[in-house]
Enzyme design. Structure first.
Site, PDB file in Angstrom:
ATOM      1  N   ASN A 251       0.873  -1.237  -0.101  1.00 57.33           N
ATOM      2  CA  ASN A 251      -0.069   0.053  -0.075  1.00 57.33           C
ATOM      3  C   ASN A 251       0.843   1.318   0.059  1.00 57.33           C
ATOM      4  O   ASN A 251       1.712   1.488   0.947  1.00 57.33           O
ATOM      5  CB  ASN A 251      -0.786  -0.038   1.247  1.00 57.33           C
ATOM      6  CG  ASN A 251      -1.973   0.737   1.245  1.00 57.33           C
ATOM      7  OD1 ASN A 251      -2.415   1.612  -0.038  1.00 57.33           O
ATOM      8  ND2 ASN A 251      -2.535   1.454   2.313  1.00 57.33           N
ATOM      9  N   CYS A 260      11.874   1.725  13.383  1.00 57.52           N
ATOM     10  CA  CYS A 260      12.938   0.555  12.913  1.00 57.52           C
ATOM     11  C   CYS A 260      13.419   0.940  11.535  1.00 57.52           C
ATOM     12  O   CYS A 260      14.521   0.987  11.217  1.00 57.52           O
ATOM     13  CB  CYS A 260      12.360  -0.747  12.971  1.00 57.52           C
ATOM     14  SG  CYS A 260      11.897  -1.279  14.489  1.00 57.52           S
TER      15      CYS A 260
END
Length: 402
Positions: A251, A260
């Site tokens: 998406n 992260c």
């Protein structure tokens, strides 16, 4: 078994809750507010499973500010403290991890230390040499914010480091820790890999960099589609039905962000040093290009409007749906680009009471007022509460999911 966990972020707390089903766990933190919440059965972070387990399950878990007492009695010490990326030195800041290692070793001569924090490749070897012990091992985590305990209950794999020449006790503790994670999981037949520390460190950084690559790929596809007036949804669907590619993690967004991916991709790039590469560097660059492109598209939409006062409304600063933090959120970089063009920014973020003092944006936490003031509403992830002003919304959220 007595286990101490250093850090009550989503990694440390989810592990603490998981292991406290069958073990005696003490969470160590430096913030009294977090310690109080945990000791009262409340989660200091947003995670549906953690909240439920703390409230409803029989857990042997407590939190404390007294780190030395917790570490002294522990058989295993899990280190899950932050390792933020230091852009000045182009490397992870591992000082918090090293501080815990030093403190544990000063009060406990038998416990094995298991680092869960994300670290540079070669860090375990360096720490073992520095502290002259083999009692430091690594176990990478593969958790999502807001779903950390779920991911521990249903892990994709369990990885723990161990070297061929480690002492029998360290080898036994590595296998014991892997078994603790596997036995606490609800998923059956979880793959367990015991490997060298440098290999385990590489797995973590390369896995997250691949995820960043995938985000960057579909974002660049979306940039092309929007620029050439193609239906991005149709193109992505047509590609993703190939089983080798898959209908997941595809998406488009304003760029990868969160705790992260940004730091792990930069750390891996730093680890390459003099090793030939072009792809890793391109991933980091692609993310910056995407954010600049999004800012340019927003400016283009504004310029098409006839209103003399042009206001960009930013709906939510969070990186993902149901997240509870804004760390490295892509929208923040987009905002900075827009502000550099002297564009007025208003922000709707119900998790904030005020903005930082140097921030030139305006916080508007009355949603209806926010909708009225904004000429264009920018959101990384679309929400149905914007349905009545859909004509004002700019988003690249095609599938309505993270």
């Amino acid at each position: 078994m007595k286990i101490a966990v250093a850090g009550s972020g989503y990694v440390g707390l989810s592990l603490g809750v998981l292991l406290s089903l069958q073990n005696e766990v003490t969470i160590v933190d430096i913030l009294p507010s977090k310690v109080d919440k945990i000791n009262n059965g409340l989660s200091p972070i947003q995670d549906e499973y953690i909240e439920y387990y703390l409230k409803s399950k029989q857990l042997s878990i407590k939190a404390t500010l007294d780190s030395k007492a917790a570490y002294k009695e522990a058989e295993l010490v899990i280190i899950a403290t932050p390792t933020n990326y230091n852009s000045r030195i182009n490397y992870f800041d591992t000082q918090h991890v090293e501080t815990v290692i030093k403190e544990v070793l000063s009060v406990n001569s038998h416990a094995t230390l298991i680092i869960k924090s994300t670290i540079p490749i070669g860090f375990i070897t360096e720490m073992r040499q520095k502290f002259q012990t083999d009692r430091i091992i690594f176990s990478p985590e593969f958790l999502r914010e807001s779903k950390a305990l779920y991911d521990n209950l249903y892990p994709s794999r369990i990885i723990v480091s161990c070297e061929e020449n480690d002492s029998p006790k360290v080898k036994a503790d590595a296998e014991k820790f892997a078994l603790l994670l596997k036995s606490a999981a609800k998923k059956n037949n979880v793959p367990v890999l015991i490997m060298g520390a440098s290999e385990a460190e590489a797995v973590k950084l390369f896995a997250n960099t691949y995820l960043a690559l995938r985000v960057a790929y579909f974002n660049e596809l979306d940039t092309y589609a929007e620029s050439r007036k193609l239906n991005s949804h149709m193109v992505i669907q047509g590609i993703s039905y190939d089983d080798r590619i898959g209908m997941h993690y595809n998406n488009p967004s304003f760029g990868y962000g969160g705790y992260c991916l940004p730091k792990d991709t930069k750390q891996l790039l730093a680890n390459y040093n003099n090793i030939p590469q072009t792809l890793i560097e391109a991933i980091v660059s692609s993310n910056n290009v995407r954010k600049s492109y999004i800012a340019k598209q927003i400016i283009n939409v504004l310029e098409e409007q006839e209103s003399p006062v042009k206001v960009v409304g930013v709906y939510r600063l969070i990186m993902k749906s149901n997240s509870d933090n804004f760390r490295e959120s892509a929208i923040k970089d987009v905002i900075d680009i827009l502000k550099s063009k002297d564009i007025k920014i208003i922000i709707y973020e119900p998790m904030l009471n005020k903005l930082e003092s140097e921030d030139q944006s305006v916080l508007v936490n009355d949603l209806e007022n926010f909708k009225k003031q904004a000429n264009i509403i920018v959101t990384n992830r679309y929400d149905n509460e914007l349905q009545d002003v859909k004509n004002k919304v700019y988003s690249r959220d095609i599938f309505g999911r993270d």
